[in-house]
Write a protein that holds these residues in place. Structure first.
Motif, mmCIF file in Angstrom:
data_model
loop_
_atom_site.group_PDB
_atom_site.id
_atom_site.type_symbol
_atom_site.label_atom_id
_atom_site.label_comp_id
_atom_site.label_asym_id
_atom_site.label_seq_id
_atom_site.Cartn_x
_atom_site.Cartn_y
_atom_site.Cartn_z
ATOM 1 N N ALA A 47 0.779 -1.316 0.163
ATOM 2 C CA ALA A 47 -0.045 -0.219 0.034
ATOM 3 C C ALA A 47 0.851 1.354 -0.074
ATOM 4 C CB ALA A 47 -1.035 0.093 1.257
ATOM 5 N N LEU A 48 1.923 1.328 0.715
ATOM 6 C CA LEU A 48 2.830 2.138 0.716
ATOM 7 C C LEU A 48 3.548 2.489 -0.470
ATOM 8 C CD1 LEU A 48 4.548 1.948 4.272
ATOM 9 C CD2 LEU A 48 2.950 3.601 3.440
ATOM 10 N N ALA A 49 3.835 1.483 -1.164
ATOM 11 C CA ALA A 49 4.660 1.423 -2.415
ATOM 12 C C ALA A 49 3.676 2.025 -3.509
ATOM 13 C CB ALA A 49 5.009 0.044 -2.873
ATOM 14 N N ALA A 50 2.346 1.550 -3.455
ATOM 15 C CA ALA A 50 1.494 2.058 -4.364
ATOM 16 C C ALA A 50 1.195 3.591 -4.414
ATOM 17 C CB ALA A 50 0.072 1.231 -4.159
ATOM 18 N N THR A 51 1.083 4.123 -2.951
ATOM 19 C CA THR A 51 1.112 5.478 -2.679
ATOM 20 C C THR A 51 2.066 6.399 -3.110
ATOM 21 O OG1 THR A 51 -0.229 4.824 -0.627
ATOM 22 C CG2 THR A 51 0.630 7.248 -0.953
ATOM 23 N N GLY A 52 3.423 5.915 -3.048
ATOM 24 C CA GLY A 52 4.491 6.276 -3.715
ATOM 25 C C GLY A 52 4.420 6.296 -5.208
ATOM 26 N N THR A 53 3.988 5.483 -5.788
ATOM 27 C CA THR A 53 3.898 5.263 -7.307
ATOM 28 C C THR A 53 2.604 6.235 -7.655
ATOM 29 O OG1 THR A 53 4.447 3.012 -7.279
ATOM 30 C CG2 THR A 53 3.354 3.802 -9.266
ATOM 31 N N GLY A 54 1.701 6.413 -6.803
ATOM 32 C CA GLY A 54 0.698 7.361 -7.160
ATOM 33 C C GLY A 54 1.308 8.932 -7.162
ATOM 34 N N ILE A 55 1.976 9.028 -6.404
ATOM 35 C CA ILE A 55 2.718 10.492 -6.257
ATOM 36 C C ILE A 55 3.572 10.600 -7.487
ATOM 37 C CG2 ILE A 55 4.233 11.772 -4.969
ATOM 38 C CD1 ILE A 55 3.317 10.475 -2.351
ATOM 39 N N VAL A 56 4.345 9.810 -7.747
ATOM 40 C CA VAL A 56 5.132 9.825 -9.128
ATOM 41 C C VAL A 56 4.461 10.039 -10.082
ATOM 42 C CG1 VAL A 56 6.799 8.832 -10.522
ATOM 43 C CG2 VAL A 56 6.982 8.593 -7.797
ATOM 44 N N LEU A 57 3.421 9.240 -10.598
ATOM 45 C CA LEU A 57 2.580 9.245 -11.752
ATOM 46 C C LEU A 57 1.824 10.483 -11.874
ATOM 47 C CD1 LEU A 57 1.554 5.333 -11.801
ATOM 48 C CD2 LEU A 57 3.276 6.572 -13.276
ATOM 49 N N ASP A 60 3.454 16.890 -10.887
ATOM 50 C CA ASP A 60 3.345 18.085 -10.476
ATOM 51 C C ASP A 60 1.986 18.707 -10.806
ATOM 52 O OD1 ASP A 60 4.371 20.609 -9.481
ATOM 53 O OD2 ASP A 60 5.276 21.183 -11.588
ATOM 54 N N SER A 61 1.138 18.236 -9.933
ATOM 55 C CA SER A 61 -0.316 18.843 -10.066
ATOM 56 C C SER A 61 -0.732 18.684 -8.769
ATOM 57 C CB SER A 61 -1.134 17.961 -10.738
ATOM 58 O OG SER A 61 -2.305 17.727 -10.825
ATOM 59 N N TRP A 62 -1.741 19.617 -8.418
ATOM 60 C CA TRP A 62 -2.474 19.723 -7.112
ATOM 61 C C TRP A 62 -3.340 18.656 -6.772
ATOM 62 C CZ3 TRP A 62 -0.239 23.154 -3.959
ATOM 63 C CH2 TRP A 62 0.282 24.450 -4.529
ATOM 64 N N TRP A 63 -3.391 17.771 -7.617
ATOM 65 C CA TRP A 63 -4.300 16.463 -7.494
ATOM 66 C C TRP A 63 -3.385 15.651 -6.764
ATOM 67 C CZ3 TRP A 63 -9.213 16.377 -8.210
ATOM 68 C CH2 TRP A 63 -9.840 17.299 -9.069
ATOM 69 N N THR A 64 -2.034 15.706 -6.696
ATOM 70 C CA THR A 64 -1.191 14.787 -5.942
ATOM 71 C C THR A 64 -1.354 15.110 -4.476
ATOM 72 O OG1 THR A 64 0.380 15.458 -7.599
ATOM 73 C CG2 THR A 64 1.321 14.256 -5.698
ATOM 74 N N LEU A 65 -1.992 16.143 -3.892
ATOM 75 C CA LEU A 65 -2.189 16.468 -2.551
ATOM 76 C C LEU A 65 -3.308 15.234 -2.078
ATOM 77 C CD1 LEU A 65 -2.508 20.318 -2.316
ATOM 78 C CD2 LEU A 65 -0.530 18.697 -1.877
ATOM 79 N N PHE A 66 -4.039 14.901 -2.929
ATOM 80 C CA PHE A 66 -5.073 13.783 -2.690
ATOM 81 C C PHE A 66 -4.130 12.355 -1.958
ATOM 82 C CE2 PHE A 66 -7.956 16.422 -4.842
ATOM 83 C CZ PHE A 66 -9.082 16.438 -4.167
ATOM 84 N N MET A 67 -3.156 12.323 -2.605
ATOM 85 C CA MET A 67 -2.430 11.114 -1.994
ATOM 86 C C MET A 67 -1.762 11.330 -0.529
ATOM 87 S SD MET A 67 -2.648 9.461 -4.730
ATOM 88 C CE MET A 67 -1.721 7.801 -3.991
ATOM 89 N N ALA A 68 -1.800 12.526 -0.209
ATOM 90 C CA ALA A 68 -1.398 12.586 1.325
ATOM 91 C C ALA A 68 -2.303 11.774 2.258
ATOM 92 C CB ALA A 68 -1.705 14.148 1.849
ATOM 93 N N VAL A 69 -3.576 11.623 1.944
ATOM 94 C CA VAL A 69 -4.684 10.694 2.656
ATOM 95 C C VAL A 69 -4.522 9.453 2.755
ATOM 96 C CG1 VAL A 69 -7.006 10.075 2.803
ATOM 97 C CG2 VAL A 69 -6.508 12.414 1.842
ATOM 98 N N PRO A 70 -3.883 8.584 1.597
ATOM 99 C CA PRO A 70 -3.659 7.452 1.909
ATOM 100 C C PRO A 70 -2.158 7.233 2.509
ATOM 101 C CG PRO A 70 -3.478 7.878 -0.375
ATOM 102 C CD PRO A 70 -4.129 8.790 0.278
ATOM 103 N N MET A 71 -1.271 8.041 2.277
ATOM 104 C CA MET A 71 -0.119 8.258 2.954
ATOM 105 C C MET A 71 -0.048 8.308 4.298
ATOM 106 S SD MET A 71 3.394 10.349 1.950
ATOM 107 C CE MET A 71 4.010 9.091 0.796
ATOM 108 N N ALA A 72 -0.883 9.267 4.955
ATOM 109 C CA ALA A 72 -1.364 9.233 6.221
ATOM 110 C C ALA A 72 -1.858 7.957 6.863
ATOM 111 C CB ALA A 72 -1.997 10.535 6.449
ATOM 112 N N LEU A 73 -2.805 7.263 6.078
ATOM 113 C CA LEU A 73 -3.507 6.234 6.699
ATOM 114 C C LEU A 73 -2.546 4.965 6.989
ATOM 115 C CD1 LEU A 73 -6.886 6.287 4.810
ATOM 116 C CD2 LEU A 73 -6.601 6.308 7.240
ATOM 117 N N PHE A 74 -2.005 4.861 5.630
ATOM 118 C CA PHE A 74 -0.977 3.834 5.675
ATOM 119 C C PHE A 74 0.403 3.935 6.537
ATOM 120 C CE2 PHE A 74 -3.297 2.969 1.899
ATOM 121 C CZ PHE A 74 -4.137 1.949 2.241
ATOM 122 N N GLY A 75 0.676 5.121 6.810
ATOM 123 C CA GLY A 75 1.779 5.592 7.798
ATOM 124 C C GLY A 75 1.319 4.975 9.047
ATOM 125 N N ALA A 76 0.061 5.481 9.397
ATOM 126 C CA ALA A 76 -0.490 5.059 10.906
ATOM 127 C C ALA A 76 -0.310 3.582 11.030
ATOM 128 C CB ALA A 76 -1.948 5.675 11.215
#
Length: 343
Positions: A47-57, A60-76
């Protein structure tokens, strides 16, 4: 540094905890669940790897900010594995637990495993004890009216309004965890400090590289702030219901035994599999405190045994819903600050 499981010493034959411990052991609830943890760790890593991949893919878009949600969830969830490692719930050796803890805390989260274990072990030994539990010591928040009476200046204003400010302040907890981790390096022995400092540096380099290689500096800063705010809020929502507003032992009163000390100071949160997932099993706070080295998936099975035993010996067993647990915790914080609002 002692493992948290060492806090659960073998009780005396005549103690009120001994019969419960024998029953739990007879049910096999202290046996390791290596397969469950292996699947949990692997799923979280994917899940963390998928989140990181999502950030890369997304790039440079403000849509990338939505990836902060799964990063926080799976970080927890990563923090939960570090927590369970500190309690020796997963494997059979201290070395394996330390390796797992260092990977999930220092390397993946940038949070010191040694700092967390030291603080958390002291909490488990004396929960809600005003002189011994670091979680109820004076900090940004206070937990007794006596603590509140000693506040001055901005801290006094903060205490007056701490209940309504609690959740907004949790948005800073993700950053606070990292600052506290760095400060703790001075306390650590040289060998431990070298290992943790190296892993914390690798985390910082990897996290910074991921963001700056995917987006502009401005977006990267916004993403990092949002991610850490959500991460801190999530962890705060996990830990807030556990002890706040529960009994606090009198430092000068009678010494409580293990059963009374852990049960009366803890609160369980009702719920199903989703609650278990969101709170990392810590919604079974009473069972976790009684048996800190019990594997997480066994806590739900232990609950009816512990609850029935507490009723049999006439010991109050606190259990409520998630929303009400926050209401009780915030109500306690509000009450602590009451004299400052009327004085």
């Amino acid at each position: 540094m002692p493992q948290a499981s060492a806090l659960l010493a073998e009780p005396a034959a005549g103690s009120d905890f001994a019969p419960l411990l024998r029953r739990i052991r007879a049910e096999g609830l202290l046996e390791r669940r290596r397969g469950w943890y292996a699947l949990t760790i692997a799923a979280n890593a994917l899940a963390l790897a998928a989140t990181g991949t999502g950030i890369v893919l997304t790039g440079d878009s403000w849509w990338t900010l939505f990836m902060a949600v799964p990063m926080a969830l799976f970080g927890a969830r990563t923090a939960f594995v570090g927590h369970d490692s500190g309690h020796a719930q997963i494997a059979g050796t201290r070395r394996t637990h330390r390796v797992l803890g260092l990977i999930h805390s220092d390397l993946l989260l940038g949070m010191s495993y040694a700092w967390w274990n030291d603080k958390h072990n002291r909490h488990h030994a004396n929960p809600n004890h005003i002189d011994k539990d670091p979680d109820v010591g004076v900090g940004a928040l206070v937990w007794t009216r006596r603590q509140a009476a000693q506040r001055e200046g901005f801290a006094r204003w903060l205490t007056r309004h701490q209940a309504r400010l609690f959740f907004p302040m949790l948005l800073l907890e993700g950053l606070n965890l990292k600052v506290s981790s760095l400060r703790d390096l001075k306390r650590q022995k040289a060998g431990e400090r070298r290992v943790e400092a190296t892993l914390l540096t690798l985390h910082l380099v990897g996290y910074t590289t991921l963001l700056l290689s995917s987006m502009s500096l401005g977006k990267a800063l916004v993403f990092a702030l949002l991610h850490h705010a959500l991460f801190g809020l999530h962890l705060g929502m996990v830990f807030a219901p556990n002890h706040k507003g529960m009994e606090m032992p009198d430092p000068h009163g009678e010494r409580w035994g293990h059963l009374r000390r852990q049960v009366l100071t803890s609160r369980n949160v009702r719920g199903g599999p989703l609650t278990d997932w969101f709170l990392g099993g810590l919604n079974y706070q009473i069972e976790h405190h009684l048996f800190p080295n019990m594997p997480r998936p066994h806590l739900r099975r232990a609950q009816p045994i512990v609850r029935a035993y507490c009723r049999a010996v006439g010991l109050s067993y606190a259990e409520t819903g998630l929303v009400d647990s926050y209401r009780q915790a915030l109500g306690h914080m509000h009450d602590v600050g009451a004299p400052l609002r009327t004085g």
